[in-house]
Scaffold this active site. Structure first.
Site, PDB file in Angstrom:
ATOM      1  N   GLU A 173       0.116  -0.825 -12.448  1.00 54.99           N
ATOM      2  CA  GLU A 173      -0.888   0.097 -11.883  1.00 54.99           C
ATOM      3  C   GLU A 173      -1.786   0.682 -12.978  1.00 54.99           C
ATOM      4  O   GLU A 173      -2.407   1.727 -12.769  1.00 54.99           O
ATOM      5  CB  GLU A 173      -0.210   1.238 -11.103  1.00 54.99           C
TER       6      GLU A 173
ATOM      7  N   HIS B  15       2.885   8.200 -10.437  1.00 58.96           N
ATOM      8  CA  HIS B  15       2.967   7.472  -9.166  1.00 58.96           C
ATOM      9  C   HIS B  15       4.430   7.301  -8.807  1.00 58.96           C
ATOM     10  O   HIS B  15       5.244   6.897  -9.645  1.00 58.96           O
ATOM     11  CB  HIS B  15       2.291   6.098  -9.326  1.00 58.96           C
TER      12      HIS B  15
ATOM     13  N   HIS C 178       7.341   6.602  -5.172  1.00 59.09           N
ATOM     14  CA  HIS C 178       7.473   6.200  -3.771  1.00 59.09           C
ATOM     15  C   HIS C 178       8.294   7.237  -3.004  1.00 59.09           C
ATOM     16  O   HIS C 178       9.504   7.077  -2.846  1.00 59.09           O
ATOM     17  CB  HIS C 178       8.145   4.823  -3.690  1.00 59.09           C
TER      18      HIS C 178
ATOM     19  N   GLU D 145       5.186  27.628   0.795  1.00 59.18           N
ATOM     20  CA  GLU D 145       4.968  27.244  -0.613  1.00 59.18           C
ATOM     21  C   GLU D 145       3.936  26.118  -0.742  1.00 59.18           C
ATOM     22  O   GLU D 145       3.138  26.099  -1.678  1.00 59.18           O
ATOM     23  CB  GLU D 145       6.274  26.742  -1.237  1.00 59.18           C
TER      24      GLU D 145
ATOM     25  N   HIS E 192       2.735   3.292   1.048  1.00 59.40           N
ATOM     26  CA  HIS E 192       3.125   2.936  -0.323  1.00 59.40           C
ATOM     27  C   HIS E 192       3.704   4.097  -1.132  1.00 59.40           C
ATOM     28  O   HIS E 192       4.833   4.026  -1.599  1.00 59.40           O
ATOM     29  CB  HIS E 192       1.925   2.294  -1.044  1.00 59.40           C
TER      30      HIS E 192
HETATM   31  O1  2HA Z   1       5.389   0.161 -10.776  1.00 66.91           O
HETATM   32  O2  2HA Z   1       5.213   1.261  -8.002  1.00 66.91           O
HETATM   33  O3  2HA Z   1       2.933   0.252  -7.177  1.00 66.91           O
HETATM   34  C1  2HA Z   1       5.676  -0.416  -9.563  1.00 66.91           C
HETATM   35  C2  2HA Z   1       4.890   0.203  -8.486  1.00 66.91           C
HETATM   36  C3  2HA Z   1       3.694  -0.505  -8.041  1.00 66.91           C
HETATM   37 ZN    ZN Z   2       4.111   1.782  -6.172  1.00 64.11          ZN
END
Ligand code: 2HA
Ligand code: ZN
Length: 266
Positions: A119, A142, A144, A173, A214
């Site tokens: 990314e 980033h 998940h 909050e 995602h």
């Molecule tokens: O790094 O999360 O979006 C792996 C990921 C790709």
């Molecule tokens: Zn990801």
């Protein structure tokens, strides 16, 4: 490298490692999921003598604002739990070349054949915007977040206004610390400039961008604060799902309750 830069690297590497461990513990980092980068603006002046002799690796577009910048980035295919345990083997240091269209991997003693996160394009698009508009934010994260991804599987909530009404209404909050809510990014192929640019648009007015089906991208001054923003949103989403799985529609904070919170200072 100068001592000042080395200490900065040590400090930021340690901070990324701690947060990587939290992402894993929270269940937001299955396999190689997630990536973190830190822009070291101070390093820009300090690194001018540390030019790599190897050819630059190409970037998919020119990042003029970032020319000469140093960044710590988690490696592609690395696991967040490994970043936490062995940060120096899973986080690399890169320098954007003077033209802004390539980067060098700078040698750190423990590094092997590590390459930056898949990314990287999105991270650099965001850093370019931050450097120009929010220079105190040097961290891009980033991850998940299960509950937030699950929300975007509900078509009715794939609408920025509805999504934010839901998230901000679930807990005081969240509305105090993230009053602008999240920016929604419709599904697009990860790793591309297109999703990077869509994420920048979402982050221009929000601290967190939510990628449909995602995960999230968040920015902050330090890794810990960046994690906190994501954590608050995860809390709101969890409350919403808890109410729904108990069989009722959560009421949410009323407009006057939300208004009252805008005056609060913590
Ligand atoms: O790094 O999360 O979006 C792996 C990921 C790709
Ligand atoms: Zn990801």
């Amino acid at each position: 490298m100068r001592q000042e830069l080395l200490s900065l690297l040590e400090e930021k590497t340690g901070a990324v490692a701690s947060v990587a461990g939290w992402l894993w513990q929270r269940g937001w980092a299955e396999r190689n999921a997630g990536n973190i980068s830190v822009r070291l603006d101070k390093g820009k002046q300090l690194s001018s003598h540390d030019q790599s002799k190897t050819p630059a690796l190409a970037l998919p577009k020119r990042f003029s604002t970032l020319a000469g910048s140093l960044l710590l980035v988690t490696g592609t295919n690395t696991r967040m739990r490994d970043v936490a345990d062995l940060p120096r083997e899973n986080i690399l240091l890169i320098r954007i070349n003077d033209e802004g269209d390539g980067y060098h991997i700078l040698p750190r003693a423990e590094m092997t054949r590590l390459r930056p996160t898949s990314e990287l394009a999105t991270h650099l698009c965001i850093h370019e915007m931050l450097a120009a508009k929010r220079p105190d934010h040097s961290v891009v994260m980033h991850t998940h977040v299960t509950e937030l991804i699950a929300l975007t599987q509900i078509k009715d909530l794939c609408d920025e206004e509805k999504l934010n009404r839901t998230l901000l209404g679930m807990h005081p909050e969240t509305s105090v610390f993230i009053p602008a809510g999240v920016g929604f990014v419709p599904y697009s192929l990860p790793g591309t400039i297109a999703i990077g640019e869509a994420t920048v648009k979402a982050l221009e007015n929000h601290a967190v961008a939510l990628w449909e089906k995602h995960g999230v991208f968040a920015t902050g001054p330090e890794p810990e604060e960046t994690f906190d923003m994501i954590d608050l949103l995860a809390k709101s989403a969890s409350i919403w799902f808890l109410c729904r799985s108990a069989g009722y529609d959560p009421e949410g904070l009323s407009v006057s309750q939300l208004d009252g919170l805008t005056k609060l200072k913590f």
